[in-house]
Motif scaffolding. Structure first.
Motif, short mmCIF file in Angstrom:
data_model
loop_
_atom_site.label_atom_id
_atom_site.label_comp_id
_atom_site.label_asym_id
_atom_site.label_seq_id
_atom_site.Cartn_x
_atom_site.Cartn_y
_atom_site.Cartn_z
N GLU A 3 0.81 -1.21 0.00
CA GLU A 3 0.00 0.00 0.00
C GLU A 3 0.85 1.27 0.00
OE1 GLU A 3 -2.42 -0.41 3.40
OE2 GLU A 3 -3.50 -2.18 2.66
N LEU B 24 1.77 5.64 -6.27
CA LEU B 24 0.64 5.59 -7.19
C LEU B 24 0.28 4.15 -7.56
CD1 LEU B 24 -1.38 7.14 -8.97
CD2 LEU B 24 0.35 7.12 -10.78
N GLU C 31 -2.02 2.16 -5.30
CA GLU C 31 -3.41 2.61 -5.15
C GLU C 31 -4.43 1.50 -5.37
OE1 GLU C 31 -5.65 5.50 -7.98
OE2 GLU C 31 -4.52 6.74 -6.55
N THR D 185 -5.80 -0.44 -2.43
CA THR D 185 -6.64 0.24 -1.43
C THR D 185 -7.93 0.79 -2.00
OG1 THR D 185 -5.45 2.34 -1.79
CG2 THR D 185 -4.62 0.88 -0.05
N HIS D 186 -8.12 0.78 -3.30
CA HIS D 186 -9.30 1.36 -3.92
C HIS D 186 -9.99 0.33 -4.82
CE1 HIS D 186 -6.98 4.91 -2.79
NE2 HIS D 186 -8.08 5.62 -2.86
N TYR E 103 -1.33 4.45 -14.40
CA TYR E 103 -0.39 3.69 -13.59
C TYR E 103 0.86 3.31 -14.39
CZ TYR E 103 -4.31 3.24 -10.41
OH TYR E 103 -5.36 3.52 -9.56
#
Length: 358
Positions: free
Chosen positions: A263, A267, A270, A273-274, A336
């Protein structure tokens, strides 16, 4: 986006796309699209959806069979290690559960891998070459060596059911020592089986997998031991499960430390966690915590021990599918891939934030 001539050179369109990305990265560094003097910049922030409808990175063609393969392979490795430990410490019930867990896990892994490949012959073709620099080649050979060893060790558990005389009687006497040797050999290859899938994912160009190369093997190792310990808490005799509780604590610590590092990658961390992948990863962490605490307090409760085991197995499933989905999400979204590339380029060239949008 305005209409473009059909015969416009692709190189010109790609250079325009690169310019828009550079400008967007510059805005990202300055802060929400404003310059140093507070003036609103005229270049809109790029949404990174695609380049003229084309993805920047082609997502892997793997289906959810591979996510299941990640779980079952780890379960098999953890089972082999637990079976060998039980063998060496004189816990026959736990040894039997560990060996059958290893055989069941590796059988499911082979099925899922072959199903994803489409034809069994493709797995055979992968064995024609042994390439140490290829995680896929190494993993194929690890699975090929581990499978028969786990099978021999598990089948040896059937020896007490054979007749005592004749040819089957001879097999009854030979099976235990052969099974013990095979079980120890399978345990020797188990760490590689538990962690090579993490190396395999990190060896791809998928951003959220590639950047996680220092952490994924640890996450997968902890997840493998947690899942196999969960099966042991469910199926093994209660009097023989004391070592599993210590193993669960070590596995949870290893997995949680590795997960936190995922985590914090910036970038590319991400997706952990999303979105859907983040939900799966969080569910895995919660189930791991619940299963660990329940396992530590389940010494006198068979029901609580079974619930702890179920939570640990579910945690491993959620974690593997979460990592799989995170990589897929990072491959689909061009930001990304593009933004980290531009930032690395700017660091190499020593460009200041004010110059990054030019």
């Amino acid at each position: 986006m305005t209409d473009r001539p059909a015969n416009e050179p692709a190189g010109a369109r790609f250079r325009e796309f690169q310019d828009r990305v550079d400008q967007a990265v510059g805005q990202r560094q300055r802060g929400r699209g404003r310059g140093h003097d507070g003036e609103q910049l005229t270049v809109p922030v790029a949404d990174f959806t695609s380049y003229y409808g084309r993805p920047v990175l082609k997502p892997p063609v793997w289906k959810h069979d591979i996510a299941g393969y990640l779980f079952t392979g780890g379960l098999a490795a953890g089972g082999a290690l637990i079976g060998a430990g039980a063998q060496l410490t004189g816990r026959p019930g736990l040894r039997q559960v560990g060996r059958w867990t290893a055989l069941g896990g590796v059988t499911a892994s082979a099925y899922l891998l072959v199903h994803d490949l489409g034809r069994p012959a493709r797995f055979h073709h992968m064995l024609r070459v042994a390439k140490l620099t290829s995680p896929m080649s190494v993993g194929t050979w690890i699975l090929t060596v581990f499978g028969p060893l786990a099978g021999v060790a598990a089948i040896a558990e059937l020896a007490p059911r054979l007749p005592q005389h004749g040819v089957l009687g001879l097999a009854r006497r030979l099976a235990p020592p052969v099974g013990n040797a095979a079980g120890l050999a399978a345990a020797a290859t188990a760490p590689a089986l538990a962690t090579y899938t993490g190396v395999l994912l990190a060896d791809t160009a998928v951003p959220s997998w590639h950047d996680a190369y220092p952490s994924l093997p640890f996450v997968f190792a902890g997840s493998a031991l947690a899942a196999a310990s969960g099966v042991g808490l469910i199926a093994a005799p209660a009097a023989e499960t004391t070592p599993l509780r210590r193993l669960v604590l070590a596995a949870a610590s290893t997995e949680l430390i590795g997960g936190r590092r995922l985590e914090r990658m910036g970038l590319t961390g991400e997706p952990y966690t999303h979105g859907r992948s983040g939900q799966l990863v969080r569910a895995g962490r919660v189930l791991l915590g619940v299963g660990t605490v329940a396992a530590l307090f389940s010494r006198r409760s068979r029901i609580l021990s079974a619930l702890a085991g179920a939570a640990l197995v579910a945690s491993s499933v959620a974690t593997r599918f979460g990592v799989f989905e995170a990589g897929m999400a990072s491959a689909r979204d061009p930001k990304y891939t593009v933004v980290p590339q531009r930032e690395r380029r700017d660091r190499r060239e020593g460009r200041s934030p004010a110059e990054k949008g030019t």
